[in-house]
Design a protein around this motif. Structure first.
Motif, PDB file in Angstrom:
ATOM      1  N   HIS A   1       0.267  -1.054  18.513  1.00 54.60           N
ATOM      2  CA  HIS A   1       0.888  -1.596  17.358  1.00 54.60           C
ATOM      3  C   HIS A   1       0.234  -1.211  16.023  1.00 54.60           C
ATOM      4  O   HIS A   1       0.456  -1.767  14.793  1.00 54.60           O
ATOM      5  N   CYS A   2      -0.848  -0.240  16.150  1.00 56.22           N
ATOM      6  CA  CYS A   2      -1.574   0.506  14.817  1.00 56.22           C
ATOM      7  C   CYS A   2      -0.998   1.553  14.403  1.00 56.22           C
ATOM      8  O   CYS A   2      -0.860   2.598  15.383  1.00 56.22           O
ATOM      9  N   PHE A   3      -0.086   1.854  13.181  1.00 54.31           N
ATOM     10  CA  PHE A   3       0.354   2.872  12.660  1.00 54.31           C
ATOM     11  C   PHE A   3      -0.427   3.402  11.469  1.00 54.31           C
ATOM     12  O   PHE A   3      -0.585   2.708  10.678  1.00 54.31           O
ATOM     13  N   VAL A   4      -0.594   4.834  11.534  1.00 54.14           N
ATOM     14  CA  VAL A   4      -1.193   5.557  10.666  1.00 54.14           C
ATOM     15  C   VAL A   4      -0.468   6.200   9.574  1.00 54.14           C
ATOM     16  O   VAL A   4       0.622   6.803   9.995  1.00 54.14           O
ATOM     17  N   LEU A   5      -0.880   6.118   8.198  1.00 56.18           N
ATOM     18  CA  LEU A   5      -0.186   6.893   7.216  1.00 56.18           C
ATOM     19  C   LEU A   5      -1.335   7.804   6.506  1.00 56.18           C
ATOM     20  O   LEU A   5      -2.574   7.497   6.238  1.00 56.18           O
ATOM     21  N   THR A   6      -1.134   9.094   6.762  1.00 56.41           N
ATOM     22  CA  THR A   6      -2.079   9.944   6.312  1.00 56.41           C
ATOM     23  C   THR A   6      -1.534  11.151   5.410  1.00 56.41           C
ATOM     24  O   THR A   6      -0.511  10.941   5.242  1.00 56.41           O
ATOM     25  N   GLY A   7      -2.357  12.070   5.125  1.00 57.03           N
ATOM     26  CA  GLY A   7      -1.973  13.378   4.271  1.00 57.03           C
ATOM     27  C   GLY A   7      -3.181  13.468   3.276  1.00 57.03           C
ATOM     28  O   GLY A   7      -4.222  13.097   3.386  1.00 57.03           O
ATOM     29  N   GLY A   8      -3.048  14.278   2.221  1.00 57.63           N
ATOM     30  CA  GLY A   8      -3.850  14.576   1.290  1.00 57.63           C
ATOM     31  C   GLY A   8      -3.910  13.428   0.240  1.00 57.63           C
ATOM     32  O   GLY A   8      -3.050  12.535  -0.008  1.00 57.63           O
ATOM     33  N   PRO A   9      -5.060  13.705  -0.705  1.00 55.98           N
ATOM     34  CA  PRO A   9      -5.279  12.794  -1.683  1.00 55.98           C
ATOM     35  C   PRO A   9      -4.107  12.817  -2.659  1.00 55.98           C
ATOM     36  O   PRO A   9      -3.646  13.868  -2.916  1.00 55.98           O
ATOM     37  N   GLY A  10      -3.654  11.560  -3.205  1.00 59.67           N
ATOM     38  CA  GLY A  10      -2.753  11.741  -4.288  1.00 59.67           C
ATOM     39  C   GLY A  10      -1.315  11.680  -3.841  1.00 59.67           C
ATOM     40  O   GLY A  10      -0.308  11.911  -4.782  1.00 59.67           O
ATOM     41  N   ALA A  11      -1.163  11.499  -2.539  1.00 58.09           N
ATOM     42  CA  ALA A  11       0.195  11.722  -2.074  1.00 58.09           C
ATOM     43  C   ALA A  11       1.027  10.346  -2.194  1.00 58.09           C
ATOM     44  O   ALA A  11       2.159  10.415  -1.564  1.00 58.09           O
ATOM     45  N   GLY A  12       0.495   9.260  -2.343  1.00 54.17           N
ATOM     46  CA  GLY A  12       1.137   7.930  -2.532  1.00 54.17           C
ATOM     47  C   GLY A  12       0.943   7.121  -1.292  1.00 54.17           C
ATOM     48  O   GLY A  12       1.635   5.997  -1.319  1.00 54.17           O
ATOM     49  N   LYS A  13      -0.069   7.546  -0.696  1.00 59.43           N
ATOM     50  CA  LYS A  13      -0.312   6.596   0.613  1.00 59.43           C
ATOM     51  C   LYS A  13      -0.695   5.106   0.428  1.00 59.43           C
ATOM     52  O   LYS A  13      -0.043   4.169   0.887  1.00 59.43           O
ATOM     53  N   THR A  14      -1.660   4.810  -0.166  1.00 57.75           N
ATOM     54  CA  THR A  14      -2.053   3.717  -0.867  1.00 57.75           C
ATOM     55  C   THR A  14      -0.896   2.762  -1.422  1.00 57.75           C
ATOM     56  O   THR A  14      -0.817   1.572  -1.285  1.00 57.75           O
ATOM     57  N   THR A  15      -0.355   3.457  -2.342  1.00 56.82           N
ATOM     58  CA  THR A  15       0.834   2.945  -3.009  1.00 56.82           C
ATOM     59  C   THR A  15       1.714   2.201  -2.154  1.00 56.82           C
ATOM     60  O   THR A  15       2.393   1.078  -2.429  1.00 56.82           O
ATOM     61  N   VAL A  16       2.287   3.146  -1.345  1.00 54.11           N
ATOM     62  CA  VAL A  16       3.308   2.542  -0.351  1.00 54.11           C
ATOM     63  C   VAL A  16       2.811   1.615   0.566  1.00 54.11           C
ATOM     64  O   VAL A  16       3.457   0.453   0.823  1.00 54.11           O
ATOM     65  N   LEU A  17       1.770   1.509   1.123  1.00 50.92           N
ATOM     66  CA  LEU A  17       1.203   0.513   1.939  1.00 50.92           C
ATOM     67  C   LEU A  17       0.723  -0.837   1.111  1.00 50.92           C
ATOM     68  O   LEU A  17       0.848  -1.757   1.661  1.00 50.92           O
ATOM     69  N   GLU A  18       0.319  -0.802  -0.254  1.00 44.91           N
ATOM     70  CA  GLU A  18       0.471  -1.982  -0.941  1.00 44.91           C
ATOM     71  C   GLU A  18       1.609  -2.515  -1.101  1.00 44.91           C
ATOM     72  O   GLU A  18       1.668  -3.558  -1.074  1.00 44.91           O
ATOM     73  N   HIS A  19       2.652  -1.708  -1.446  1.00 43.83           N
ATOM     74  CA  HIS A  19       3.949  -2.204  -1.699  1.00 43.83           C
ATOM     75  C   HIS A  19       4.544  -2.998  -0.102  1.00 43.83           C
ATOM     76  O   HIS A  19       4.788  -4.025  -0.357  1.00 43.83           O
ATOM     77  N   LEU A  20       4.246  -2.335   0.973  1.00 44.69           N
ATOM     78  CA  LEU A  20       4.550  -3.187   2.218  1.00 44.69           C
ATOM     79  C   LEU A  20       3.643  -4.373   2.433  1.00 44.69           C
ATOM     80  O   LEU A  20       3.985  -5.397   3.049  1.00 44.69           O
ATOM     81  N   ALA A  21       2.394  -4.332   1.933  1.00 40.80           N
ATOM     82  CA  ALA A  21       1.565  -5.402   2.026  1.00 40.80           C
ATOM     83  C   ALA A  21       2.182  -6.499   1.091  1.00 40.80           C
ATOM     84  O   ALA A  21       2.120  -7.689   1.499  1.00 40.80           O
ATOM     85  N   GLY A  22       2.558  -6.393  -0.104  1.00 42.55           N
ATOM     86  CA  GLY A  22       3.194  -7.028  -0.969  1.00 42.55           C
ATOM     87  C   GLY A  22       4.538  -7.959  -0.003  1.00 42.55           C
ATOM     88  O   GLY A  22       4.823  -8.817  -0.365  1.00 42.55           O
ATOM     89  N   GLN A  23       4.932  -7.104   0.830  1.00 47.00           N
ATOM     90  CA  GLN A  23       6.268  -7.538   1.530  1.00 47.00           C
ATOM     91  C   GLN A  23       5.823  -8.319   3.090  1.00 47.00           C
ATOM     92  O   GLN A  23       6.412  -8.668   3.619  1.00 47.00           O
ATOM     93  N   GLY A  24       4.452  -8.498   3.063  1.00 47.80           N
ATOM     94  CA  GLY A  24       3.736  -9.344   4.307  1.00 47.80           C
ATOM     95  C   GLY A  24       3.253  -8.482   5.464  1.00 47.80           C
ATOM     96  O   GLY A  24       2.785  -9.040   6.286  1.00 47.80           O
ATOM     97  N   ALA A  25       3.334  -7.167   5.327  1.00 45.56           N
ATOM     98  CA  ALA A  25       2.968  -6.226   6.271  1.00 45.56           C
ATOM     99  C   ALA A  25       1.310  -6.348   6.272  1.00 45.56           C
ATOM    100  O   ALA A  25       0.575  -6.418   5.390  1.00 45.56           O
ATOM    101  N   ALA A  26       0.731  -6.367   7.432  1.00 46.77           N
ATOM    102  CA  ALA A  26      -0.905  -6.196   7.669  1.00 46.77           C
ATOM    103  C   ALA A  26      -1.085  -4.585   7.441  1.00 46.77           C
ATOM    104  O   ALA A  26      -0.695  -4.044   8.191  1.00 46.77           O
TER     105      ALA A  26
END
Length: 182
Positions: A7-32
């Motif tokens: 149930h744990c999904f990883v988002l990886t990649g290089g720095p500055g690729a928008g990982k944290t931004t998309v995860l913050e967006h999903l968190a704003g929609q209720g995602a853990a």
């Protein structure tokens, strides 16, 4: 007995690729979401004058990242899924490899033992959104090399990599949701 972390999904990649931004967006929609270890460690080490920083003691920095990721997984085991991770244990292996440092056996074992969902999201380098800040000091070339290292490490560990499209944040979030149950 090992925990089940499918149930744990990883988002990886290089720095500055928008990982944290998309995860913050999903968190704003209720995602853990579990936050990135590197940024948290850099902030706390800078606050206390510590040396576990990627520009001072890279091996100690990696050890702290591993501890952070193991604790995040331990916490995730008690939560209902899905849970999204801003990087994972294999990122620590990738970091050490990219830096030309040896990867200790216990870190390799951790990456092999503690398994996330087989689907891992990869945010590719994207020059149009790339920028540096107090915690992200790498240049775009390093971001590209980091992404390729993460791609290799996760693939070598048997994960199925799904590359995020270079589209607006909301579209990236929706793309990820098509792969995540619930």
């Amino acid at each position: 007995m090992l925990q089940d972390y499918r149930h744990c999904f990883v988002l990886t990649g290089g720095p500055g690729a928008g990982k944290t931004t998309v995860l913050e967006h999903l968190a704003g929609q209720g995602a853990a979401v579990m936050p990135e270890a590197g940024r948290g460690i850099i902030r706390s080490q800078m606050t206390i004058g510590g040396h576990a920083l990627p520009w001072e003691d890279r091996a100690l920095f990696a050890e702290l990242m591993l501890g952070w990721e193991l604790r995040s997984l331990s916490e995730a085991a008690t939560l209902p899924g899905p849970i999204l991770f801003d990087r994972g244990i294999p990122d620590v292996v990738g970091y050490l490899t990219l830096e030309g440092l040896g990867v200790p056996a216990h870190m390799r074992r951790a990456a092999q033992t503690f398994r996330y969902n087989p689907t891992v999201f990869l945010a590719p380098p994207w020059e149009e959104i790339f920028h540096t800040d107090a915690e992200r000091w790498q240049d775009f070339d390093t971001a590209q090399r980091t992404c390729e290292m993460m791609r290799r490490v996760y693939a070598d560990l048997g994960y199925n990599l799904v590359e995020l499209p270079r589209v607006p944040v909301s579209a990236r979030a929706e793309f990820m949701r098509t792969y995540i149950p619930g």
